[in-house]
Each structure stands twice: as structure tokens, then as C-alpha cells.
Design a protein around this motif. Structure first.
Motif, PDB file in Angstrom:
ATOM      1  N   ASP A 134      -7.007   9.735   3.568  1.00 26.37           N
ATOM      2  CA  ASP A 134      -7.479   8.419   3.994  1.00 26.37           C
ATOM      3  C   ASP A 134      -6.483   7.344   3.544  1.00 26.37           C
ATOM      4  O   ASP A 134      -6.203   7.219   2.349  1.00 26.37           O
ATOM      5  CB  ASP A 134      -8.854   8.159   3.378  1.00 26.37           C
ATOM      6  N   PRO A 135      -5.931   6.543   4.475  1.00 25.40           N
ATOM      7  CA  PRO A 135      -4.969   5.495   4.109  1.00 25.40           C
ATOM      8  C   PRO A 135      -5.523   4.477   3.116  1.00 25.40           C
ATOM      9  O   PRO A 135      -4.755   3.836   2.387  1.00 25.40           O
ATOM     10  CB  PRO A 135      -4.647   4.828   5.455  1.00 25.40           C
ATOM     11  N   SER A 136      -6.844   4.317   3.084  1.00 25.19           N
ATOM     12  CA  SER A 136      -7.435   3.349   2.164  1.00 25.19           C
ATOM     13  C   SER A 136      -7.194   3.732   0.705  1.00 25.19           C
ATOM     14  O   SER A 136      -7.224   2.883  -0.191  1.00 25.19           O
ATOM     15  CB  SER A 136      -8.943   3.212   2.414  1.00 25.19           C
ATOM     16  N   PRO A 192       0.829  -1.209   0.000  1.00 24.85           N
ATOM     17  CA  PRO A 192       0.000   0.000   0.000  1.00 24.85           C
ATOM     18  C   PRO A 192       0.862   1.257   0.000  1.00 24.85           C
ATOM     19  O   PRO A 192       1.858   1.333   0.721  1.00 24.85           O
ATOM     20  CB  PRO A 192      -0.802  -0.125   1.304  1.00 24.85           C
ATOM     21  N   PHE A 193       0.498   2.219  -0.814  1.00 26.06           N
ATOM     22  CA  PHE A 193       1.207   3.487  -0.819  1.00 26.06           C
ATOM     23  C   PHE A 193       0.900   4.224   0.478  1.00 26.06           C
ATOM     24  O   PHE A 193      -0.259   4.325   0.893  1.00 26.06           O
ATOM     25  CB  PHE A 193       0.785   4.331  -2.017  1.00 26.06           C
ATOM     26  N   GLY A 194       1.956   4.711   1.116  1.00 23.50           N
ATOM     27  CA  GLY A 194       1.769   5.415   2.379  1.00 23.50           C
ATOM     28  C   GLY A 194       1.298   6.845   2.171  1.00 23.50           C
ATOM     29  O   GLY A 194       1.175   7.333   1.034  1.00 23.50           O
ATOM     30  N   VAL A 195       1.033   7.517   3.274  1.00 23.05           N
ATOM     31  CA  VAL A 195       0.590   8.913   3.255  1.00 23.05           C
ATOM     32  C   VAL A 195       1.669   9.763   3.903  1.00 23.05           C
ATOM     33  O   VAL A 195       2.200   9.404   4.958  1.00 23.05           O
ATOM     34  CB  VAL A 195      -0.746   9.074   4.007  1.00 23.05           C
ATOM     35  N   ALA A 196       1.996  10.879   3.287  1.00 28.38           N
ATOM     36  CA  ALA A 196       3.019  11.766   3.818  1.00 28.38           C
ATOM     37  C   ALA A 196       2.598  12.287   5.190  1.00 28.38           C
ATOM     38  O   ALA A 196       1.411  12.547   5.436  1.00 28.38           O
ATOM     39  CB  ALA A 196       3.251  12.931   2.857  1.00 28.38           C
ATOM     40  N   ALA A 220      -0.465  14.386  -1.826  1.00 30.00           N
ATOM     41  CA  ALA A 220      -1.632  15.264  -1.987  1.00 30.00           C
ATOM     42  C   ALA A 220      -2.765  14.490  -2.633  1.00 30.00           C
ATOM     43  O   ALA A 220      -2.549  13.747  -3.593  1.00 30.00           O
ATOM     44  CB  ALA A 220      -1.284  16.487  -2.823  1.00 30.00           C
ATOM     45  N   TYR A 221      -3.962  14.678  -2.091  1.00 28.50           N
ATOM     46  CA  TYR A 221      -5.150  14.031  -2.655  1.00 28.50           C
ATOM     47  C   TYR A 221      -6.334  14.967  -2.417  1.00 28.50           C
ATOM     48  O   TYR A 221      -6.796  15.138  -1.292  1.00 28.50           O
ATOM     49  CB  TYR A 221      -5.404  12.686  -1.977  1.00 28.50           C
ATOM     50  N   LYS A 222      -6.766  15.599  -3.489  1.00 27.92           N
ATOM     51  CA  LYS A 222      -7.901  16.516  -3.405  1.00 27.92           C
ATOM     52  C   LYS A 222      -8.933  16.097  -4.431  1.00 27.92           C
ATOM     53  O   LYS A 222      -8.675  16.137  -5.637  1.00 27.92           O
ATOM     54  CB  LYS A 222      -7.441  17.952  -3.675  1.00 27.92           C
ATOM     55  N   GLN A 223     -10.063  15.662  -3.952  1.00 25.33           N
ATOM     56  CA  GLN A 223     -11.082  15.109  -4.847  1.00 25.33           C
ATOM     57  C   GLN A 223     -11.640  16.143  -5.808  1.00 25.33           C
ATOM     58  O   GLN A 223     -11.957  15.824  -6.954  1.00 25.33           O
ATOM     59  CB  GLN A 223     -12.219  14.488  -4.025  1.00 25.33           C
ATOM     60  N   GLY A 224     -11.770  17.366  -5.378  1.00 20.59           N
ATOM     61  CA  GLY A 224     -12.321  18.396  -6.249  1.00 20.59           C
ATOM     62  C   GLY A 224     -13.813  18.208  -6.483  1.00 20.59           C
ATOM     63  O   GLY A 224     -14.466  17.384  -5.829  1.00 20.59           O
ATOM     64  N   ASP A 225     -14.355  18.950  -7.433  1.00 20.68           N
ATOM     65  CA  ASP A 225     -15.797  18.912  -7.685  1.00 20.68           C
ATOM     66  C   ASP A 225     -16.072  19.127  -9.169  1.00 20.68           C
ATOM     67  O   ASP A 225     -15.746  20.185  -9.721  1.00 20.68           O
ATOM     68  CB  ASP A 225     -16.490  20.000  -6.863  1.00 20.68           C
ATOM     69  N   ARG A 226     -16.650  18.123  -9.838  1.00 16.97           N
ATOM     70  CA  ARG A 226     -16.953  18.205 -11.264  1.00 16.97           C
ATOM     71  C   ARG A 226     -17.907  19.367 -11.558  1.00 16.97           C
ATOM     72  O   ARG A 226     -17.733  20.103 -12.530  1.00 16.97           O
ATOM     73  CB  ARG A 226     -17.591  16.906 -11.754  1.00 16.97           C
ATOM     74  N   PHE A 227     -18.926  19.518 -10.728  1.00 18.70           N
ATOM     75  CA  PHE A 227     -19.937  20.545 -10.967  1.00 18.70           C
ATOM     76  C   PHE A 227     -19.323  21.934 -10.880  1.00 18.70           C
ATOM     77  O   PHE A 227     -19.590  22.802 -11.718  1.00 18.70           O
ATOM     78  CB  PHE A 227     -21.077  20.400  -9.960  1.00 18.70           C
TER      79      PHE A 227
END
Length: 205
Positions: A71-73, A61-65, A117-124
Motif C-alpha cells: 500500500d503506497p500509504s 513519501p517513500f516509494g514502493v519497489a 518488503a512489508y509483511k505485517q505478520g501476526d502477533r498471535f
């Protein structure tokens, strides 16, 4: 004479939402095809690594900085995608591809890394205006020798999607993760000796 019913129009936000859903539903990709076509990651310092001796690939599993609210998942899911691509998309690349704890064998490669970095953002929001609701996925691929834990390769990945309008709504964080997994798998495959298939020559006129 019967009165004519007034025409009804969807509110602007509802119309835009329909467009977003329509575009999102029509832009799914075939993961099995994208792995062999994805551009590889740029290796740090341009070091060329030869992975031919490794017959087992263990994807962890790729770790988190540190200090990042991620979310670690996400790292575990990303690793599963990379493992599936290494196992199925490049022919008999490794004798065995597995996930979990490395067995410290002499011919075992450890594939992992860190998500920064993980930012889901927003399509709308992106559909409404460029610059709003941007999505990002960043980190680094790390390859190590399982027996001595020696680093073999490090390559950063950096995906940002901030376009506006229908183009901005056409792609989400899931697509960015999939594209990155394809690039990671392609990077490992090339270092293992796999070469992309040649493009068909143009037919003579």
C-alpha cells in the motif's frame, strides 16, 4: 452442604490471546527518546557524507519497489514519522523540515527512499510458535541534492521479527516502522553534524 462449583478454565487459545494483548499494550515506546538512541543505518560502501550545507530538509513519501503489493500509504506514513523526528528530536538540526514536493533550492536536502518488503505478520501466530507469523520491513534510504537531483547517500534497512512465544508477541510491524524511522532520522542527523550525547560517567564507589 452446597455443591462446589466446578472450576472453569479459559481455552488455551483464549489464554494466549490475553497474553498477547497484555504484552502488546505494555511495550509501547516513546518516539522522542528512541530517535537519539537508535543506531544509524549502515551506508553503502561506507561513504561518509557531510550534509552541513543543507538548511532545508524535504521529506518525500517513500516509494514502493516495482512489482510489490504494498500500500503506497505506508510510504507516506513512514515519511511523516521521519519528518517529525528530524524536526523535533535533534534540536535545531535544520532551519526548516517540510513534506511534499522539493523546491529545488541550493541548500535543500531531499530525504526519501524505497520500500521493498512489508509483511505485517501476526502477533498471535508468533506467540504460538517460533517461525510463524513473521513480520518484515525492508527498503532503502536515499538522500539527494534538491537542485541537481544528485544522489548523496544510500543506506538499506532490513527489519525482521520472527521470535516465538511472548517475545514474538511483544513487537509488531508498527514498532519495526518506528525503529526504522528513528534509525533513518539518526543517520541524517549524524551526517548533518549532530553527535549523540555522552553517556553519564559511572559514579565512583
Amino acid at each position: 452442604m452446597k455443591p462446589t462449583k466446578p472450576k472453569t478454565f479459559l481455552p488455551a487459545w483464549a489464554s494466549m490471546a490475553c497474553i498477547v494483548l497484555l504484552v502488546a499494550g505494555c511495550t509501547t515506546s516513546d518516539p522522542a527518546k528512541s530517535s537519539t538512541k537508535a543506531a544509524p543505518l549502515k551506508v553503502k560502501d561506507g561513504i561518509q557524507v557531510d550534509l552541513k550545507k543543507y538548511q532545508i530538509a524535504t521529506v518525500v513519501p517513500f516509494g514502493v519497489a516495482p512489482g510489490k503489493d504494498i500500500d503506497p500509504s505506508i510510504g507516506a506514513k513512514f515519511a511523516s514519522d521521519v519528518a517529525a523526528r528530524l524536526q523535533y528530536d535533534f534540536g535545531k538540526l535544520f532551519q526548516e523540515v517540510r513534506q511534499g514536493t522539493p523546491q529545488n533550492q541550493t541548500n535543500e536536502l531531499v530525504v526519501g527512499g524505497t520500500i521493498t518488503a512489508y509483511k505485517q505478520g501476526d502477533r498471535f501466530a508468533r506467540a504460538m510458535l517460533i517461525g510463524l507469523g513473521a513480520a518484515s520491513f525492508k527498503g532503502e534510504l536515499e538522500l539527494k541534492d534538491a537542485q541537481n537531483n544528485q544522489p548523496l547517500l544510500a543506506a538499506p534497512f532490513d527489519k525482521l521479527w520472527a521470535w516465538g512465544g511472548w517475545l514474538g508477541a511483544s513487537k509488531g510491524i508498527e514498532d519495526m516502522e518506528s525503529e526504522t524511522a528513528a534509525a533513518v532520522a539518526g543517520t541524517v542527523a549524524r551526517a548533518k553534524g549532530w553527535t549523540p550525547p555522552s553517556a553519564p560517567a559511572e559514579k565512583q564507589r
